[in-house]
Design an enzyme around this catalytic site. Structure first.
Site, PDB file in Angstrom:
ATOM      1  N   THR A  13       0.298  -1.892  -0.251  1.00 18.48           N
ATOM      2  CA  THR A  13      -0.111  -0.238   0.011  1.00 18.48           C
ATOM      3  C   THR A  13       0.796   1.364   0.140  1.00 18.48           C
ATOM      4  O   THR A  13       0.622   2.716  -0.756  1.00 18.48           O
ATOM      5  CB  THR A  13      -0.735   0.017   0.909  1.00 18.48           C
ATOM      6  OG1 THR A  13      -1.588  -0.758   1.280  1.00 18.48           O
ATOM      7  CG2 THR A  13      -1.501   0.975   1.240  1.00 18.48           C
ATOM      8  N   THR A  14       1.664   1.291   0.741  1.00 23.74           N
ATOM      9  CA  THR A  14       2.551   2.251   0.902  1.00 23.74           C
ATOM     10  C   THR A  14       3.407   2.544  -0.185  1.00 23.74           C
ATOM     11  O   THR A  14       3.791   4.155  -0.135  1.00 23.74           O
ATOM     12  CB  THR A  14       3.518   2.335   2.404  1.00 23.74           C
ATOM     13  OG1 THR A  14       2.788   1.929   3.604  1.00 23.74           O
ATOM     14  CG2 THR A  14       4.955   3.440   2.295  1.00 23.74           C
ATOM     15  N   TYR A  47     -13.054  -3.718  -1.532  1.00 24.53           N
ATOM     16  CA  TYR A  47     -14.382  -2.913  -2.275  1.00 24.53           C
ATOM     17  C   TYR A  47     -15.260  -3.944  -2.309  1.00 24.53           C
ATOM     18  O   TYR A  47     -16.544  -4.469  -2.113  1.00 24.53           O
ATOM     19  CB  TYR A  47     -14.468  -2.734  -3.567  1.00 24.53           C
ATOM     20  CG  TYR A  47     -14.932  -1.849  -3.859  1.00 24.53           C
ATOM     21  CD1 TYR A  47     -15.478  -0.712  -3.972  1.00 24.53           C
ATOM     22  CD2 TYR A  47     -15.861  -2.628  -5.286  1.00 24.53           C
ATOM     23  CE1 TYR A  47     -16.348   0.402  -3.917  1.00 24.53           C
ATOM     24  CE2 TYR A  47     -16.683  -1.915  -5.773  1.00 24.53           C
ATOM     25  CZ  TYR A  47     -17.721  -0.623  -5.378  1.00 24.53           C
ATOM     26  OH  TYR A  47     -18.309   0.342  -5.422  1.00 24.53           O
ATOM     27  N   TYR A  55      -2.529 -10.346   5.016  1.00 25.62           N
ATOM     28  CA  TYR A  55      -2.525  -8.431   5.553  1.00 25.62           C
ATOM     29  C   TYR A  55      -3.937  -8.093   5.415  1.00 25.62           C
ATOM     30  O   TYR A  55      -4.456  -8.372   4.113  1.00 25.62           O
ATOM     31  CB  TYR A  55      -1.886  -8.209   3.913  1.00 25.62           C
ATOM     32  CG  TYR A  55      -2.069  -6.257   4.222  1.00 25.62           C
ATOM     33  CD1 TYR A  55      -1.883  -5.350   5.695  1.00 25.62           C
ATOM     34  CD2 TYR A  55      -2.075  -5.457   3.709  1.00 25.62           C
ATOM     35  CE1 TYR A  55      -2.267  -4.510   5.799  1.00 25.62           C
ATOM     36  CE2 TYR A  55      -1.257  -3.946   3.643  1.00 25.62           C
ATOM     37  CZ  TYR A  55      -1.643  -3.528   4.810  1.00 25.62           C
ATOM     38  OH  TYR A  55      -1.985  -1.808   4.323  1.00 25.62           O
ATOM     39  N   ARG A 110      -9.187   0.723   4.842  1.00 25.55           N
ATOM     40  CA  ARG A 110      -8.288   0.351   3.992  1.00 25.55           C
ATOM     41  C   ARG A 110      -9.535  -0.280   2.880  1.00 25.55           C
ATOM     42  O   ARG A 110      -9.677  -0.285   1.926  1.00 25.55           O
ATOM     43  CB  ARG A 110      -7.079   0.539   3.500  1.00 25.55           C
ATOM     44  CG  ARG A 110      -5.970   1.717   3.557  1.00 25.55           C
ATOM     45  CD  ARG A 110      -4.995   1.304   3.168  1.00 25.55           C
ATOM     46  NE  ARG A 110      -4.100   2.337   3.084  1.00 25.55           N
ATOM     47  CZ  ARG A 110      -3.791   3.679   2.306  1.00 25.55           C
ATOM     48  NH1 ARG A 110      -4.510   3.504   0.890  1.00 25.55           N
ATOM     49  NH2 ARG A 110      -2.610   4.990   2.541  1.00 25.55           N
ATOM     50  N   LYS A 158       0.470  -9.546   8.845  1.00 26.97           N
ATOM     51  CA  LYS A 158       0.375  -8.073   9.050  1.00 26.97           C
ATOM     52  C   LYS A 158      -0.983  -7.991   9.433  1.00 26.97           C
ATOM     53  O   LYS A 158      -2.150  -7.919   8.499  1.00 26.97           O
ATOM     54  CB  LYS A 158       0.637  -7.905   7.868  1.00 26.97           C
ATOM     55  CG  LYS A 158       0.520  -5.838   8.059  1.00 26.97           C
ATOM     56  CD  LYS A 158       1.128  -5.490   6.858  1.00 26.97           C
ATOM     57  CE  LYS A 158       0.854  -3.758   7.445  1.00 26.97           C
ATOM     58  NZ  LYS A 158       1.761  -2.637   6.269  1.00 26.97           N
ATOM     59  N   ILE A 210       5.740  -4.085  10.729  1.00 25.67           N
ATOM     60  CA  ILE A 210       5.859  -3.673   8.974  1.00 25.67           C
ATOM     61  C   ILE A 210       5.347  -2.125   9.148  1.00 25.67           C
ATOM     62  O   ILE A 210       4.472  -1.755   9.157  1.00 25.67           O
ATOM     63  CB  ILE A 210       4.846  -4.649   7.815  1.00 25.67           C
ATOM     64  CG1 ILE A 210       5.488  -5.877   7.931  1.00 25.67           C
ATOM     65  CG2 ILE A 210       4.683  -3.996   6.267  1.00 25.67           C
ATOM     66  CD1 ILE A 210       4.319  -6.703   7.111  1.00 25.67           C
TER      67      ILE A 210
END
Length: 292
Positions: free
Chosen positions: A44-45, A107, A133, A138, A161, A203
């Site tokens: 994501t980052t 989504y 994850y 999000r 994570k 993380i």
């Protein structure tokens, strides 16, 4: 098992949005020198959602080449389309990644059985260590500990994570008593407490700007040194907060540019950090001795 500070590395870009591979190499070298335990590439980052498949794979490959076996590289390969997640994970395996990090499908909000079948399908399709994850803030999808427990039985699903940021969830996951299954925080603000409760590492977004401090803090917390970990974490607590004044990775990319480590590049629909927050982020960096 990888323990300690794992950086969720940004993907550096020029102001026109093109990927700056030179800056990427410098960031990877900086992380290795600082004692970071592993690099998560294009999560994501790393703006995985706005990179093309070709760019995605190239950033992973370049990161692996620069790391050159000195630290593990875990590739972000999650998607809300199971076939796409399999494709990305195969590409990461071909590039030489040491593992893959797969976010819960976003989504489309699958039920727990859908999550189980999705991750099991990817694991069975690609012979690569895989990390789950969970980041409901999000994805609008929360993977429950009971589902994690089922997936931990799949041989090459080796860790999680957890970014809910809830210490009750941390307690529930530790209580599962999963052997040889890595548990990582995905929330810097609660990472120290999570590791002291039994998680194996973090993380981290903060590790992009403060890799040495995060490496020292995580090492202390994993070792059970509560006092030492708290002292280090206190130095960077303001950074944890500042890097989420807007959606990640907007603040962290601005901070790295302010530190002279990369250009001010980010892709739409994300935009550079609003001027309203500039001084707050600068102040947090100065307090942590990351800016003069």
């Amino acid at each position: 098992m990888i323990t300690g500070s794992l950086v969720a590395l940004v993907t550096p870009m020029r102001k026109d949005g093109t990927i700056d591979h030179g800056a990427l190499e410098r960031l990877v070298e900086r992380q290795i020198r600082a004692g970071t335990s592993a690099i998560v590439s294009v999560g994501t980052t790393g703006e995985s959602s706005t990179l093309t498949v070709e760019e995605h794979t190239e950033v992973i490959r370049r990161t692996i080449d620069v790391a050159d076996g000195r630290v593990p590289v875990i590739a972000g390969t999650g998607a809300n389309n199971t076939a796409e997640a399999i494709h990305l994970t195969k590409a990461a395996a071909k590039a030489g990644a040491d593992g893959a990090l797969l976010v819960t499908p976003y989504y489309n909000k699958p039920p727990q059985e859908g999550l189980y079948r999705h991750f099991k399908a990817v694991a069975e399709a690609v012979d690569l260590p895989q990390y789950l994850y969970n980041v409901p803030g999000r994805t609008a999808c929360d993977m429950l500990p009971s589902t994690v427990e089922r997936l931990a039985e799949v041989p090459n699903i080796v860790g999680l994570k957890e970014a809910l940021g809830d210490l009750d969830r941390v307690r529930d996951l530790v209580a599962l008593g999963l052997d040889d299954f890595a548990l990582y925080s995905g929330d810097d603000a609660t990472a120290r407490a999570s590791m002291l409760m039994g998680f194996h590492g973090d993380i981290s977004v903060t590790a992009n700007v403060a890799p040495e401090a995060m490496a020292r803090m995580c090492k202390a917390a994993v070792a059970g040194d509560a006092e030492g970990a708290a002292a280090i974490d206190a130095e960077i607590a303001g950074v944890h907060r500042a890097l989420f004044v807007e959606a990640n990775p907007i603040p962290v990319k601005w901070a790295l540019a302010e530190m002279g480590l990369m250009d001010h590049g980010i892709r739409l629909p994300l935009v550079p950090l609003d001027e309203w927050h500039h001084e707050d982020v600068r102040a947090a960096l100065r307090a942590a001795h990351l800016l003069p």
